[in-house]
Design a protein around this motif. Structure first.
Motif, PDB file in Angstrom:
ATOM      1  N   SER A   1       0.836  -1.184   0.000  1.00  0.00           N
ATOM      2  CA  SER A   1       0.000   0.000   0.000  1.00  0.00           C
ATOM      3  C   SER A   1       0.876   1.240   0.000  1.00  0.00           C
ATOM      4  O   SER A   1       1.679   1.448   0.896  1.00  0.00           O
ATOM      5  CB  SER A   1      -0.903   0.020   1.238  1.00  0.00           C
ATOM      6  OG  SER A   1      -1.540   1.254   1.358  1.00  0.00           O
ATOM      7  N   TYR A   2       0.720   2.055  -0.995  1.00  0.00           N
ATOM      8  CA  TYR A   2       1.592   3.210  -1.135  1.00  0.00           C
ATOM      9  C   TYR A   2       1.178   4.360  -0.220  1.00  0.00           C
ATOM     10  O   TYR A   2       1.907   5.324  -0.067  1.00  0.00           O
ATOM     11  CB  TYR A   2       1.624   3.635  -2.601  1.00  0.00           C
ATOM     12  CG  TYR A   2       1.872   2.444  -3.491  1.00  0.00           C
ATOM     13  CD1 TYR A   2       2.965   1.603  -3.251  1.00  0.00           C
ATOM     14  CD2 TYR A   2       1.019   2.108  -4.525  1.00  0.00           C
ATOM     15  CE1 TYR A   2       3.200   0.481  -4.021  1.00  0.00           C
ATOM     16  CE2 TYR A   2       1.247   0.985  -5.301  1.00  0.00           C
ATOM     17  CZ  TYR A   2       2.337   0.178  -5.052  1.00  0.00           C
ATOM     18  OH  TYR A   2       2.553  -0.930  -5.816  1.00  0.00           O
ATOM     19  N   SER A   3       0.008   4.239   0.413  1.00  0.00           N
ATOM     20  CA  SER A   3      -0.389   5.222   1.420  1.00  0.00           C
ATOM     21  C   SER A   3       0.172   4.858   2.789  1.00  0.00           C
ATOM     22  O   SER A   3       0.112   5.642   3.723  1.00  0.00           O
ATOM     23  CB  SER A   3      -1.918   5.296   1.513  1.00  0.00           C
ATOM     24  OG  SER A   3      -2.431   4.092   2.041  1.00  0.00           O
ATOM     25  N   GLY A   4       0.728   3.647   2.912  1.00  0.00           N
ATOM     26  CA  GLY A   4       1.266   3.199   4.191  1.00  0.00           C
ATOM     27  C   GLY A   4       0.352   2.246   4.915  1.00  0.00           C
ATOM     28  O   GLY A   4       0.760   1.582   5.860  1.00  0.00           O
ATOM     29  N   ASP A   5      -0.923   2.139   4.503  1.00  0.00           N
ATOM     30  CA  ASP A   5      -1.863   1.222   5.132  1.00  0.00           C
ATOM     31  C   ASP A   5      -1.931  -0.063   4.320  1.00  0.00           C
ATOM     32  O   ASP A   5      -2.028  -0.026   3.096  1.00  0.00           O
ATOM     33  CB  ASP A   5      -3.261   1.838   5.210  1.00  0.00           C
ATOM     34  CG  ASP A   5      -3.289   3.087   6.073  1.00  0.00           C
ATOM     35  OD1 ASP A   5      -2.597   3.078   7.102  1.00  0.00           O
ATOM     36  OD2 ASP A   5      -3.969   4.048   5.712  1.00  0.00           O
ATOM     37  N   PRO A   6      -1.886  -1.202   4.984  1.00  0.00           N
ATOM     38  CA  PRO A   6      -1.923  -2.472   4.250  1.00  0.00           C
ATOM     39  C   PRO A   6      -3.264  -2.685   3.560  1.00  0.00           C
ATOM     40  O   PRO A   6      -4.309  -2.317   4.077  1.00  0.00           O
ATOM     41  CB  PRO A   6      -1.685  -3.522   5.331  1.00  0.00           C
ATOM     42  CG  PRO A   6      -2.074  -2.853   6.594  1.00  0.00           C
ATOM     43  CD  PRO A   6      -1.769  -1.396   6.422  1.00  0.00           C
ATOM     44  N   VAL A   7      -3.205  -3.264   2.376  1.00  0.00           N
ATOM     45  CA  VAL A   7      -4.406  -3.563   1.610  1.00  0.00           C
ATOM     46  C   VAL A   7      -4.401  -5.055   1.295  1.00  0.00           C
ATOM     47  O   VAL A   7      -3.465  -5.558   0.685  1.00  0.00           O
ATOM     48  CB  VAL A   7      -4.450  -2.753   0.296  1.00  0.00           C
ATOM     49  CG1 VAL A   7      -5.694  -3.108  -0.505  1.00  0.00           C
ATOM     50  CG2 VAL A   7      -4.423  -1.262   0.599  1.00  0.00           C
ATOM     51  N   VAL A   8      -5.431  -5.757   1.733  1.00  0.00           N
ATOM     52  CA  VAL A   8      -5.521  -7.198   1.505  1.00  0.00           C
ATOM     53  C   VAL A   8      -6.874  -7.494   0.859  1.00  0.00           C
ATOM     54  O   VAL A   8      -7.815  -7.926   1.516  1.00  0.00           O
ATOM     55  CB  VAL A   8      -5.363  -7.987   2.821  1.00  0.00           C
ATOM     56  CG1 VAL A   8      -5.245  -9.481   2.523  1.00  0.00           C
ATOM     57  CG2 VAL A   8      -4.133  -7.519   3.581  1.00  0.00           C
ATOM     58  N   PRO A   9      -7.019  -7.232  -0.438  1.00  0.00           N
ATOM     59  CA  PRO A   9      -8.322  -7.402  -1.085  1.00  0.00           C
ATOM     60  C   PRO A   9      -8.604  -8.857  -1.454  1.00  0.00           C
ATOM     61  O   PRO A   9      -8.700  -9.219  -2.614  1.00  0.00           O
ATOM     62  CB  PRO A   9      -8.190  -6.527  -2.327  1.00  0.00           C
ATOM     63  CG  PRO A   9      -6.744  -6.616  -2.667  1.00  0.00           C
ATOM     64  CD  PRO A   9      -6.006  -6.744  -1.360  1.00  0.00           C
ATOM     65  N   LEU A  10      -8.715  -9.701  -0.446  1.00  0.00           N
ATOM     66  CA  LEU A  10      -8.926 -11.115  -0.708  1.00  0.00           C
ATOM     67  C   LEU A  10      -9.900 -11.679   0.312  1.00  0.00           C
ATOM     68  O   LEU A  10      -9.709 -11.516   1.518  1.00  0.00           O
ATOM     69  CB  LEU A  10      -7.587 -11.870  -0.612  1.00  0.00           C
ATOM     70  CG  LEU A  10      -7.643 -13.393  -0.750  1.00  0.00           C
ATOM     71  CD1 LEU A  10      -8.086 -13.789  -2.149  1.00  0.00           C
ATOM     72  CD2 LEU A  10      -6.275 -14.001  -0.431  1.00  0.00           C
ATOM     73  N   ASP A  11     -10.955 -12.338  -0.194  1.00  0.00           N
ATOM     74  CA  ASP A  11     -11.932 -12.996   0.674  1.00  0.00           C
ATOM     75  C   ASP A  11     -11.436 -14.415   0.933  1.00  0.00           C
ATOM     76  O   ASP A  11     -11.676 -15.332   0.143  1.00  0.00           O
ATOM     77  CB  ASP A  11     -13.298 -13.009  -0.016  1.00  0.00           C
ATOM     78  CG  ASP A  11     -14.408 -13.535   0.881  1.00  0.00           C
ATOM     79  OD1 ASP A  11     -14.103 -14.277   1.837  1.00  0.00           O
ATOM     80  OD2 ASP A  11     -15.584 -13.223   0.610  1.00  0.00           O
ATOM     81  N   VAL A  12     -10.716 -14.598   2.032  1.00  0.00           N
ATOM     82  CA  VAL A  12     -10.049 -15.866   2.297  1.00  0.00           C
ATOM     83  C   VAL A  12     -11.054 -16.997   2.496  1.00  0.00           C
ATOM     84  O   VAL A  12     -10.843 -18.120   2.033  1.00  0.00           O
ATOM     85  CB  VAL A  12      -9.119 -15.737   3.519  1.00  0.00           C
ATOM     86  CG1 VAL A  12      -8.510 -17.091   3.865  1.00  0.00           C
ATOM     87  CG2 VAL A  12      -8.021 -14.726   3.245  1.00  0.00           C
TER      88      VAL A  12
END
Length: 263
Positions: free
Chosen positions: A43-54
């Motif tokens: 994440s280039y804003s510094g916040d993690p992005v996990v766009p996955l429905d596990v």
């Protein structure tokens, strides 16, 4: 045959249903495959992005296993890592029950090189600094199985104009490979990195150096996001691995490697 780098519509950059991908692998006669859907922490804003429905992903894997019982189907992830989110990524991945994790670096200076056109004189510098980013991530991250596409830039057309060979970055590549060996981690032969050159010479040299340093774990992945790339140059990848000195490839279950002899 084995393919340990597959993406379906659970990944942001594929629109192919997982069951369709599994069906094509079965048709082609694969013995074992591993889906490695994207879990992005870049994440280039510094916040993690996990766009996955596990949970949905797990359910579809189980359905594929029931439909194709003659093919061993593993559940994995490709974790896109960046400096600012390593601690979060480590905690997140440790919370999941997976067979296999590819650790990949898809960014240079907080941007995926796929998304920009660089001035030609900068390409050599970017190659060097990209390897430095991989080296940093590897030294500060542990919960993964193999390093994905060390030759990632070779998948990008503009980088075909520069010699991204071992001899031109030996110190940086040796540092990366030494860290992998010390941590007991593997390296991937990603056939998609050869979509332009159709030549495994670059990765074979790196593999041979990994073997010389004491490396043992090599996986094969086509990095397929579509049906028509499944199996791309898989036979050439096996020959490359053998030529580099390895008599086997690694497959995984519950994050533990097993070794399949190459004939």
């Amino acid at each position: 045959m084995w393919d340990y780098h597959l993406h379906s519509s659970f990944s942001h950059d594929s629109d192919q249903p997982l069951l369709n991908m599994a069906a094509e692998c079965s048709r082609l006669g694969f013995d074992q495959i591993c889906f490695t859907e994207h879990a992005d922490f870049e994440s280039y804003s510094g916040d993690p992005v996990v766009p996955l429905d596990v949970k949905a992903y797990q359910k579809e894997i189980e359905k594929a296993r029931s439909l194709f019982p003659d093919m061993d189907i593993k559940m994995g992830l490709e974790a896109g890592a960046a400096r600012q989110t390593l601690k979060y990524a480590e905690r997140y991945l440790q919370s999941l029950e997976l067979d296999f994790i590819i650790l990949s670096v898809h960014e240079y200076d907080q941007v995926d090189p796929y998304n920009l056109i660089y001035p030609a004189p900068r390409l050599k510098q970017i190659f060097q600094e990209y390897l430095e980013q991989i080296d940093y991530v590897l030294k500060h991250f542990d919960h993964f199985s193999v390093l994905g596409h060390i030759d990632y830039l070779s998948k990008i057309e503009q980088f075909q104009t520069i010699p991204m060979d071992y001899k031109n970055a030996a110190d940086k590549i040796d540092s990366i490979l030494t860290t992998l060996v010390q941590k007991g981690k593997g390296i991937e032969v990603n056939t998609a990195s050869n979509r332009f050159s159709k030549n495994f010479g670059r990765i074979k040299t790196i593999l041979r150096r990994y073997w010389e340093l004491g490396g043992e774990i090599v996986t094969i992945g086509t990095d397929s996001h579509r049906l028509d790339t499944i199996g791309f140059m898989a036979g050439d990848a096996i020959n490359c691995i053998k030529d580099a000195g390895f008599g086997y490839v690694a497959i995984y279950s519950d994050m533990r490697p097993q070794f399949q002899k190459l004939t």
